[in-house]
Design a protein around this motif. Structure first.
Motif, PDB file in Angstrom:
ATOM      1  N   LEU A  95       0.912  -1.135   0.026  1.00 46.92           N
ATOM      2  CA  LEU A  95      -0.139   0.151  -0.084  1.00 46.92           C
ATOM      3  C   LEU A  95       0.788   1.273  -0.126  1.00 46.92           C
ATOM      4  O   LEU A  95       0.625   2.327  -0.646  1.00 46.92           O
ATOM      5  CB  LEU A  95      -1.058   0.045   1.162  1.00 46.92           C
ATOM      6  N   LEU A 115      -1.151  -2.444  -5.729  1.00 49.25           N
ATOM      7  CA  LEU A 115      -2.359  -2.433  -5.289  1.00 49.25           C
ATOM      8  C   LEU A 115      -2.688  -3.771  -5.476  1.00 49.25           C
ATOM      9  O   LEU A 115      -3.666  -4.317  -4.574  1.00 49.25           O
ATOM     10  CB  LEU A 115      -3.470  -1.248  -5.871  1.00 49.25           C
ATOM     11  N   PHE A 174      -1.190  -5.709  -3.177  1.00 52.98           N
ATOM     12  CA  PHE A 174      -1.835  -5.628  -1.855  1.00 52.98           C
ATOM     13  C   PHE A 174      -3.012  -6.298  -1.513  1.00 52.98           C
ATOM     14  O   PHE A 174      -3.428  -6.971  -0.514  1.00 52.98           O
ATOM     15  CB  PHE A 174      -2.352  -4.070  -1.507  1.00 52.98           C
ATOM     16  N   GLU A 175      -3.946  -6.477  -2.630  1.00 54.51           N
ATOM     17  CA  GLU A 175      -5.194  -7.163  -2.426  1.00 54.51           C
ATOM     18  C   GLU A 175      -5.006  -8.796  -2.351  1.00 54.51           C
ATOM     19  O   GLU A 175      -5.711  -9.376  -1.633  1.00 54.51           O
ATOM     20  CB  GLU A 175      -6.179  -7.119  -3.942  1.00 54.51           C
ATOM     21  N   ARG A 228      -3.842  -9.374   1.289  1.00 55.14           N
ATOM     22  CA  ARG A 228      -5.051  -9.152   2.129  1.00 55.14           C
ATOM     23  C   ARG A 228      -6.009 -10.592   1.877  1.00 55.14           C
ATOM     24  O   ARG A 228      -6.529 -10.955   3.077  1.00 55.14           O
ATOM     25  CB  ARG A 228      -6.114  -7.945   1.739  1.00 55.14           C
ATOM     26  N   ASP A 274      -6.673 -13.019   4.877  1.00 55.67           N
ATOM     27  CA  ASP A 274      -8.239 -13.424   5.036  1.00 55.67           C
ATOM     28  C   ASP A 274      -8.416 -14.665   5.319  1.00 55.67           C
ATOM     29  O   ASP A 274      -9.188 -15.359   6.243  1.00 55.67           O
ATOM     30  CB  ASP A 274      -9.103 -12.699   4.193  1.00 55.67           C
ATOM     31  N   PHE A 296      -5.680  -7.342   9.389  1.00 50.85           N
ATOM     32  CA  PHE A 296      -4.844  -6.367   8.940  1.00 50.85           C
ATOM     33  C   PHE A 296      -4.769  -5.127   9.806  1.00 50.85           C
ATOM     34  O   PHE A 296      -5.949  -4.770  10.373  1.00 50.85           O
ATOM     35  CB  PHE A 296      -5.639  -6.142   7.527  1.00 50.85           C
ATOM     36  N   GLN A 297      -3.919  -4.788  10.042  1.00 48.42           N
ATOM     37  CA  GLN A 297      -3.645  -3.665  10.915  1.00 48.42           C
ATOM     38  C   GLN A 297      -2.556  -2.810  10.145  1.00 48.42           C
ATOM     39  O   GLN A 297      -1.624  -3.067   9.569  1.00 48.42           O
ATOM     40  CB  GLN A 297      -3.085  -3.846  12.305  1.00 48.42           C
ATOM     41  N   ARG A 298      -2.773  -1.487  10.259  1.00 47.52           N
ATOM     42  CA  ARG A 298      -1.742  -0.478   9.783  1.00 47.52           C
ATOM     43  C   ARG A 298      -0.339  -0.470  10.629  1.00 47.52           C
ATOM     44  O   ARG A 298      -0.696  -0.566  11.856  1.00 47.52           O
ATOM     45  CB  ARG A 298      -2.472   1.084   9.931  1.00 47.52           C
ATOM     46  N   LEU A 333      -9.005   3.118   2.301  1.00 44.65           N
ATOM     47  CA  LEU A 333      -7.964   1.957   2.701  1.00 44.65           C
ATOM     48  C   LEU A 333      -7.178   2.589   4.062  1.00 44.65           C
ATOM     49  O   LEU A 333      -6.951   1.548   4.917  1.00 44.65           O
ATOM     50  CB  LEU A 333      -6.894   1.558   1.791  1.00 44.65           C
ATOM     51  N   PRO A 364      -8.526   0.673   7.648  1.00 40.19           N
ATOM     52  CA  PRO A 364      -7.921  -0.403   7.336  1.00 40.19           C
ATOM     53  C   PRO A 364      -8.559  -1.906   7.587  1.00 40.19           C
ATOM     54  O   PRO A 364      -8.354  -2.924   7.181  1.00 40.19           O
ATOM     55  CB  PRO A 364      -6.459  -0.269   8.005  1.00 40.19           C
ATOM     56  N   ARG A 418     -11.572  -2.962   7.246  1.00 42.97           N
ATOM     57  CA  ARG A 418     -12.642  -3.221   6.910  1.00 42.97           C
ATOM     58  C   ARG A 418     -12.287  -3.961   5.464  1.00 42.97           C
ATOM     59  O   ARG A 418     -11.951  -3.198   4.655  1.00 42.97           O
ATOM     60  CB  ARG A 418     -13.724  -2.123   6.528  1.00 42.97           C
ATOM     61  N   THR A 419     -12.175  -5.288   5.509  1.00 42.77           N
ATOM     62  CA  THR A 419     -11.559  -5.968   4.344  1.00 42.77           C
ATOM     63  C   THR A 419     -12.272  -5.695   3.122  1.00 42.77           C
ATOM     64  O   THR A 419     -11.543  -5.540   2.198  1.00 42.77           O
ATOM     65  CB  THR A 419     -11.300  -7.430   4.811  1.00 42.77           C
ATOM     66  N   ALA A 451     -11.870  -2.338   1.821  1.00 40.14           N
ATOM     67  CA  ALA A 451     -10.478  -2.235   1.279  1.00 40.14           C
ATOM     68  C   ALA A 451     -10.351  -2.770  -0.115  1.00 40.14           C
ATOM     69  O   ALA A 451      -9.630  -2.081  -0.901  1.00 40.14           O
ATOM     70  CB  ALA A 451      -9.354  -2.590   2.471  1.00 40.14           C
ATOM     71  N   GLN A 452     -10.924  -4.051  -0.247  1.00 43.58           N
ATOM     72  CA  GLN A 452     -10.630  -4.823  -1.509  1.00 43.58           C
ATOM     73  C   GLN A 452     -11.316  -3.988  -2.427  1.00 43.58           C
ATOM     74  O   GLN A 452     -10.478  -3.958  -3.615  1.00 43.58           O
ATOM     75  CB  GLN A 452     -11.098  -6.136  -1.257  1.00 43.58           C
ATOM     76  N   SER A 478      -9.584  -0.773  -3.460  1.00 46.92           N
ATOM     77  CA  SER A 478      -8.162  -0.721  -4.136  1.00 46.92           C
ATOM     78  C   SER A 478      -8.326  -1.046  -5.330  1.00 46.92           C
ATOM     79  O   SER A 478      -7.707  -0.733  -6.245  1.00 46.92           O
ATOM     80  CB  SER A 478      -7.641  -2.088  -3.272  1.00 46.92           C
ATOM     81  N   LYS A 479      -9.518  -1.836  -5.892  1.00 46.57           N
ATOM     82  CA  LYS A 479      -9.809  -2.229  -7.143  1.00 46.57           C
ATOM     83  C   LYS A 479     -10.047  -0.918  -7.780  1.00 46.57           C
ATOM     84  O   LYS A 479     -10.071  -0.709  -8.906  1.00 46.57           O
ATOM     85  CB  LYS A 479     -10.863  -3.226  -7.340  1.00 46.57           C
TER      86      LYS A 479
END
Lengths: 214, 214
Positions: A43, A74, A77-78, A81, A85, A91-93, B53, B57, B59-60, B63-64, B67-68
């Motif tokens: 990210l 990106l 990143f996905e 993630r 999952d 996920f944490q910053r 994002l 962060p 909220r998966t 975020a996904q 990002s898309k």
């Protein structure tokens, strides 16, 4: 001790120091933190690439390449993630790492030095990331190892794009460019080699508290 | 007077006011500025998506999806830049427009209102962008018209993604959501309908200086 690996030769040659074995051993026991920081790095890499578009909007070739790089980071990143999952890792910053912070501190504020330094630092971070993908891949569970192998293949040329722009965009000769690159490589190698209090995707070997005792 | 067009029905129903014909007439005579501001809007849309994002962060699903969306907006940014390059139009950064600034000012600062408002404003901006692609497409030179038709097809569902997240992420019932959406739609429709001193991709009809004279 350095890690035997399948690091692409161009990347191994570009970096002054290989990843220490102690970092790799640590990473293999801290996969959830490693994946979380890796997702953060993808990210941040996308944001860094977009920063070039905002700061140098008139440079079309740079903007187009950095936009493409941001899209690729990106997508990765996905993917990280999604893997997190599946593994039920939240996920944490993460805050700026010692590695990114010190390299950023090393960039000079005035143009054209600023652009040059940002591009060279970008090249170093990209090269180091790929080297870590390469050394991690054979040590990870199979699915994850294949994923890191794929990332390596996908990002292996990124550092060369950064170097190419450093050559084409900054109006500086090869000698001066290489001189500055050598200085930044030295800082980068130190950050990767010296004991690091925090474990991160780009950290140095773990600080061994026992070694601090008399 | 409203513009006859091929605006998708879901988008026409979602927006309170169609694009005024005076804006469209103006846009057709100011293509370089229109394209430049459009490229800026794609970049800003990507940054806005990435903002979700960074701010949320954990909220998966959000975020996904964001990002898309950011990747798609960046691809469109690159395409507009390429067209500008072919037409020898230089790219320049544009400051925040009246439209984006006023909508941002309307978002409430405290959570969960902030997330709700940002998502609803996102939906409105996406829907308006698509409506403008649709009304512009038949009026533009053929290649550019086809490109805008393609953007419309590609982005036509974006506003629905934003609305879906407003429903799923904010813990608010449909009645309250629709009430807030109606307030924001009203602001958006006013911004699109009232004379605007600056020409932008999302501006209102041009300010007719002659109309100000006695």
């Amino acid at each position: 001790m350095a890690v035997a690996s399948t690091v692409p030769e161009a990347i191994a040659r570009f970096l002054d120091e290989p990843t220490p074995r102690d970092w790799l051993d640590e990473a293999c026991t801290r996969l959830p933190e490693m994946l979380n920081d890796h997702a953060n790095c993808e990210l941040k890499a996308a944001s860094t690439a977009l920063g070039f578009l905002y700061r140098y909007p008139e440079r079309t070739a740079l903007a187009q390449r950095m936009s493409k790089l941001a899209r690729e980071e990106l997508r990765h990143f996905e993917q990280v993630r999604s893997i997190m999952d599946e593994m039920a890792i939240p996920f944490q910053r993460t805050s700026a790492s010692r590695y990114a912070g010190r390299l950023r501190d090393a960039t000079r504020p005035m143009e054209p030095n600023r652009l040059l330094d940002m591009l060279l630092v970008g090249a170093l971070i990209e090269a180091r990331s790929c080297e870590r993908f390469a050394v991690l891949a054979p040590r990870l569970p199979e699915t994850l190892g294949k994923f890191y192998g794929g990332l390596l293949a996908s990002e292996a040329r990124h550092f060369e794009h950064y170097i190419a722009f450093a050559r084409s965009e900054c109006g500086i000769g090869d000698a001066k460019l290489n001189e500055r690159l050598a200085e930044l490589k030295d800082i980068e190698a130190t950050l990767i080699s010296e004991a690091d209090p925090d474990f991160r995707f780009h950290s140095g070997p773990p600080l061994q508290l026992s070694k601090l005792s008399p």
